[in-house]
Scaffold this motif. Sequence first.
Motif, mmCIF file in Angstrom:
data_model
loop_
_atom_site.group_PDB
_atom_site.id
_atom_site.type_symbol
_atom_site.label_atom_id
_atom_site.label_comp_id
_atom_site.label_asym_id
_atom_site.label_seq_id
_atom_site.Cartn_x
_atom_site.Cartn_y
_atom_site.Cartn_z
ATOM 1 N N ALA A 43 1.383 -0.977 0.233
ATOM 2 C CA ALA A 43 0.325 -0.113 -0.074
ATOM 3 C C ALA A 43 0.887 1.482 -0.346
ATOM 4 C CB ALA A 43 -0.942 0.523 1.249
ATOM 5 N N ASP B 208 -5.121 3.210 -1.311
ATOM 6 C CA ASP B 208 -4.602 1.756 -1.262
ATOM 7 C C ASP B 208 -4.181 1.121 0.664
ATOM 8 O OD1 ASP B 208 -3.894 1.205 -3.901
ATOM 9 O OD2 ASP B 208 -1.908 1.868 -3.632
ATOM 10 N N SER C 12 -6.528 -1.962 2.200
ATOM 11 C CA SER C 12 -6.284 -2.810 2.583
ATOM 12 C C SER C 12 -7.170 -3.429 4.304
ATOM 13 C CB SER C 12 -4.661 -2.632 2.957
ATOM 14 O OG SER C 12 -4.403 -1.897 3.778
#
Length: 90
Positions: A26, A31, A35
């Motif tokens: 990430a 991102d 996650s």
Amino acid sequence: MTLSMLDRMTLYSQQQYRQDVFFFYAETLEDVNKSFRHAAYRQFTILMHGKLTAGDRRTVPACCVKLIREKFPSLSGQYTGFIPGEGPVF
């Protein structure tokens, strides 16, 4: 249950323990949120159903999905949604 699903430190420690590939790669806020959403869905599933076998997928109730998406939003507004596995859907 909310604390274990939405708390960043709880999810972070779970990601470290599992050596989560989404977390390690990430780079952007998008991102990172993705996650954390993935970890929160997994955390809910483990709490409710225990460890699942490969291909066994369980749906997360819409109320939980809403909370998780509000806490860790997608900047683009795009979400993957449920992807059925090979086994039965519960």
